[in-house]
Structures are given as C-alpha cells and as structure tokens.
Design a protein around this motif. Structure first.
Motif, PDB file in Angstrom:
ATOM      1  N   GLY A 115       0.823  -1.364  -0.012  1.00 25.59           N
ATOM      2  CA  GLY A 115      -0.096   0.065  -0.079  1.00 25.59           C
ATOM      3  C   GLY A 115       0.728   1.160  -0.040  1.00 25.59           C
ATOM      4  O   GLY A 115       0.279   2.313  -0.192  1.00 25.59           O
ATOM      5  N   ALA A 116       2.194   1.392   0.511  1.00 19.96           N
ATOM      6  CA  ALA A 116       2.965   2.287   0.377  1.00 19.96           C
ATOM      7  C   ALA A 116       3.809   2.510  -0.711  1.00 19.96           C
ATOM      8  O   ALA A 116       4.529   3.436  -0.843  1.00 19.96           O
ATOM      9  N   ARG A 117       3.745   1.766  -1.756  1.00 19.69           N
ATOM     10  CA  ARG A 117       4.343   1.774  -3.286  1.00 19.69           C
ATOM     11  C   ARG A 117       3.935   3.142  -3.704  1.00 19.69           C
ATOM     12  O   ARG A 117       2.648   3.354  -3.745  1.00 19.69           O
ATOM     13  N   PRO A 118       4.838   3.955  -4.295  1.00 20.34           N
ATOM     14  CA  PRO A 118       4.463   5.262  -4.866  1.00 20.34           C
ATOM     15  C   PRO A 118       3.468   4.725  -6.173  1.00 20.34           C
ATOM     16  O   PRO A 118       3.855   3.871  -6.944  1.00 20.34           O
ATOM     17  N   ALA A 119       2.557   5.646  -6.518  1.00 26.03           N
ATOM     18  CA  ALA A 119       1.582   5.454  -7.530  1.00 26.03           C
ATOM     19  C   ALA A 119       1.476   6.969  -8.326  1.00 26.03           C
ATOM     20  O   ALA A 119       2.215   7.815  -7.744  1.00 26.03           O
ATOM     21  N   LEU A 120       0.674   6.975  -9.244  1.00 24.92           N
ATOM     22  CA  LEU A 120       0.680   8.259 -10.186  1.00 24.92           C
ATOM     23  C   LEU A 120       0.335   9.495  -9.208  1.00 24.92           C
ATOM     24  O   LEU A 120       0.522  10.474  -9.826  1.00 24.92           O
ATOM     25  N   ASP A 121      -0.603   9.192  -8.146  1.00 25.26           N
ATOM     26  CA  ASP A 121      -0.929  10.466  -7.817  1.00 25.26           C
ATOM     27  C   ASP A 121      -0.032  11.013  -6.859  1.00 25.26           C
ATOM     28  O   ASP A 121       0.038  12.136  -6.128  1.00 25.26           O
ATOM     29  N   GLU A 122       1.315  10.286  -6.970  1.00 32.95           N
ATOM     30  CA  GLU A 122       2.493  11.068  -6.405  1.00 32.95           C
ATOM     31  C   GLU A 122       3.269  11.436  -7.317  1.00 32.95           C
ATOM     32  O   GLU A 122       4.655  11.816  -7.069  1.00 32.95           O
ATOM     33  N   ALA A 123       3.052  11.668  -8.439  1.00 34.87           N
ATOM     34  CA  ALA A 123       3.849  11.887  -9.592  1.00 34.87           C
ATOM     35  C   ALA A 123       4.391  13.372  -9.437  1.00 34.87           C
ATOM     36  O   ALA A 123       5.430  13.689 -10.145  1.00 34.87           O
ATOM     37  N   GLY A 124       3.732  14.221  -8.667  1.00 33.17           N
ATOM     38  CA  GLY A 124       4.246  15.515  -8.413  1.00 33.17           C
ATOM     39  C   GLY A 124       5.689  15.485  -8.006  1.00 33.17           C
ATOM     40  O   GLY A 124       6.495  16.384  -8.318  1.00 33.17           O
ATOM     41  N   GLN A 125       5.990  14.631  -6.925  1.00 32.06           N
ATOM     42  CA  GLN A 125       7.390  14.352  -6.511  1.00 32.06           C
ATOM     43  C   GLN A 125       8.492  14.149  -7.663  1.00 32.06           C
ATOM     44  O   GLN A 125       9.569  14.793  -7.682  1.00 32.06           O
ATOM     45  N   LEU A 126       8.134  13.397  -8.403  1.00 31.37           N
ATOM     46  CA  LEU A 126       8.980  13.134  -9.730  1.00 31.37           C
ATOM     47  C   LEU A 126       9.173  14.474 -10.789  1.00 31.37           C
ATOM     48  O   LEU A 126      10.312  14.871 -11.086  1.00 31.37           O
ATOM     49  N   LEU A 127       8.131  15.120 -10.766  1.00 31.64           N
ATOM     50  CA  LEU A 127       8.174  16.520 -11.623  1.00 31.64           C
ATOM     51  C   LEU A 127       8.992  17.597 -10.895  1.00 31.64           C
ATOM     52  O   LEU A 127       9.842  18.095 -11.631  1.00 31.64           O
TER      53      LEU A 127
END
Length: 416
Positions: free
Chosen positions: A278-290
């Motif tokens: 459940g803690a693996r990064p998903a697309l809703d956390e893409a802001g961190q990559l950007l």
C-alpha cells in the motif's frame, strides 16, 4: 525395518500427533456434558463425534479463526528444518483472516476434519497404549486393565513381553500417516485463496520489475562511465596532447562522480526495508517526480486530465515507474531541457506522454555528449526496454522515437 522406525526420530511426528490430539479436546468436553464418558456405546461415540460440528462451523465464520488455524498448522504440521522432512520448506498455508465466504467454507471443512481426525486418533491412541500396558501386565502375571479393549489379552506369561512394543509401533505408524494426511489437507483447505495468490503474484512481479529496473540502471550508468573512461584514456594516450589529456581527465572525473552518485543512490534503495504494497508510490504522487526533474534544471510542463484515483493499483504503480524512468532518461541523455508531460485517464485507458527536445549530436573528442536518445529510440537502451516490458505485462504498449524535432515517449495502458 529402519524405514519403519524413521518416524520415531522425526520431531514432526510428535508435533502432528499433538496437533491431532488438541483437535479432540472439544468432542471430549461436549461428551462430559452429554452423553457422558461412563462406558459409552458405539452409538454414543457417534453422537460425541457429531455434537461439536455446529460449534466449529459457527466458529469458522469468524475471519480471525482462519488465521489462528493457519498459524497452528504452520507451527505444528510443518515445524521447520529440524523436523527432517523433505518438501516441507514451504508450508503453503495461509495465515490471513478469511476474506470471502469461500475462505470461511474451507476453514469450516478444515475444522470439522481436524475435529473428527483428532477424535479418531485420540481413541486409537488410548486403545493401543492400553493394549501395550495390558501386554506388559500379562507378561508380569498381573490381571488385565479395567477399561475394555477392542483386542483383549487373555492369560499371562513372559512371552507377552515380546509383544509389548508392537502396539506402540503401530500407533507411531498410524500417527505418522494421519499427520501426513492432515498436512496435505491443510495445504488444500487452508492454502491461499485465488485473491491471495493474485496479491502475492503482484507483489512478486513488482519486486522482480524493481530489481530489473535497478539492474538496468546500474548497467547504463556504470557501463557508460567505464566505457567512456577507457575510450578517453586510450585517446589521451594516443594523442599525447596535454590539453586533450586535461579535458579527458576532467570528463572521466565528472562521469565517474556521476556514476558513484548513481551507485550510492541504488545501494540506498537496496538497503531500505521493503515497504508494504500500500505504500508503494503511484501516479497520484507523480508531483514528486516532476519537482525532482525541475530541481535538476529542467522546465517541466505537466498536464493531468481525468481521475487518477480511479486507476487500479498495479496500473498506477507501473505508470509511476514508467514516468520515473522517462524523466530519468531525459535528464541522463538530453540534460536539463524543457519537458512536456501529459497524463490522461479516459475511456478506460491510461495514456502517458513525455516530450523533450533531441539532444545535440556529440562533438568528436568531447566527453559526455548527448545523442543517446537516438540510439535508444532505435530499440537500444535498457531503460526504454524496461518501459516496454512493463507496458506489455499490463496488456498495453509503449513507443518511443523522433517526432519532428522532439523525442516522444508514448505509453498506452488499459485500466482493466
């Protein structure tokens, strides 16, 4: 004969015996209430075997009961390497609560089986141990035991001493056989459900994908650095030009430092404790990559359309990894150039596009030039290959190549 005595030396024989005897406790407790244990008839024993069944079936409805039964089975039916039983390394027994009525039904069947098998083994244990004691008494010239036996001993004599171990050996054989059958039944009735197998397969796939990504990243980074160092050192020695040698050494230093940073980052990832699914990064956390790409000097123009929260977990997590790999490739091969990212969720599909200007062609004799995108677009590069493999596993596709004066990566994934 040694094969017949082998169960005597196995710890698993006795833990399975105990597991079976524990299953007989409830029938005997019920029998104390009704019909009693004072010389019960065969009909009474049949009633004793049936009375607790509704109780255990009702208990099996409670989800946590399956966890308790699974833990007991793992501990006592599959006790580990010290049991010296081949093939028991993986118990194949689930230790999670029931998640469906199918799980509850299988748990109920297991508990009824454990109850009946435990009662049968307890009765056989009592009969055979009493028979061995009566044989010992007959050998010593004492009268038989008070309790009735299915195989009574008549008369006395020292010759009975030779028969004393026979009931005990038969008992061990019965217990070993019953224990082995119960272990197989545990795998069948307490084994992982289809949903649990799917979750385990998903987790294993993610681990393999992550390891492949790390391996590819190390290959690209370390392999590139070493190759460049060898080429630059050979060229510097061949030219014997002090200025070129200085530039070559500077290039080797910069490339080596970048490779060491990549290696340290990967090692930090490998040292981290594995996070729950459940803690693996998903697309809703893409802001961190950007934000990370922007901090490296790139101007990132991002457009997100559609509800990212509706994207299934596996697709969302793999989409995050693909976007991460795409941005990494841009920074690695083209440098801090403008990047346009488009993420769209519509019509049952997830579409991901990453565009950036093509890197300038490398200048002969200069160190780390761009242009790697061109080679990757032609099918090389483990980064793009990894993205294609991830997309294929999810039933989608990924394409990369020149689009006018830009480099375009397009990923199309089904949501189901």
């Amino acid at each position: 004969m040694p094969g017949l005595l082998l169960p005597l030396t196995r710890a698993v024989t006795y833990t399975r015996w105990l597991h079976l005897l524990v299953g007989s406790i409830l029938p005997f407790v019920c029998a104390m209430v009704y019909p009693g244990l004072d010389s019960p008839s065969p009909a009474d024993w049949a009633l004793i075997a049936l009375l607790p069944v509704p109780l255990v079936v009702a208990a099996a409805v409670v989800p946590e009961v399956r966890r308790a039964e699974g833990l007991q089975a793992q501990l006592m039916l599959f006790p580990g390497p010290h049991a010296r039983v081949r093939g028991d390394g993986d118990a194949g027994v689930s230790t999670v609560p029931s998640a469906s009525w199918s799980d509850r039904a299988r748990t109920g069947a297991w508990m009824v089986l454990r109850l009946e098998a435990g009662l049968a083994v307890a009765l056989v244990t009592g009969q055979l141990m009493a028979l061995s004691m009566e044989l010992a008494g007959a050998a010593a010239g004492n009268p038989g035991v008070a309790r009735p036996l299915l195989l009574p001993v008549s008369g006395t004599g020292w010759g009975y001493v030779l028969l004393v171990p026979v009931p005990l050996l038969v008992l061990i054989a019965v217990v070993a056989g019953a224990g082995a059958l119960m272990a197989e039944a545990a795998r069948l009735l307490l084994g992982p459900s289809a949903k649990e197998r799917l979750a385990e397969l998903e987790e294993r796939t993610e681990r393999l994908l992550e390891r492949n990504r790390i391996a590819g990243e190390l290959h690209d980074s370390i392999g590139h650095a070493l190759t460049l160092a060898v080429v630059q050192a050979g060229a510097a020695r061949a030219t014997a030009d002090p200025d070129f040698t200085d530039r070559a050494l500077e290039t080797i230093e910069e490339t080596g430092r970048a490779a060491l940073e990549d290696l340290e980052r990967v090692l930090l990832v490998l040292r981290e404790t594995r996070r729950p699914a459940g803690a693996r990064p998903a697309l809703d956390e893409a802001g961190q990559l950007l934000d990370s790409a922007r901090s490296s000097g790139s101007r990132v123009d991002a457009e997100v359309t559609g509800p990212l929260e509706d994207v299934p977990g596996p697709v969302s997590r793999e989409g995050y990894r693909m976007l991460q790999e795409a941005l990494t490739n841009v920074l690695r091969h083209a440098g801090p150039v403008p990047v346009r990212v488009r993420i769209a969720v519509a019509e049952g599909r997830l579409r991901l596009e990453v565009r950036n200007p093509l890197a300038a062609p490398p200048v002969p004799g200069a160190g780390t030039g761009g242009g790697a995108h061109g080679g990757a677009g032609a099918g090389g590069g483990s980064g793009l290959r990894g993205i294609r493999e991830r997309a294929a596993l999810l039933g989608g596709e990924a394409r990369a190549g020149r689009d006018g004066g830009l480099w375009l990566l397009r990923v199309d994934l089904p949501l189901r």
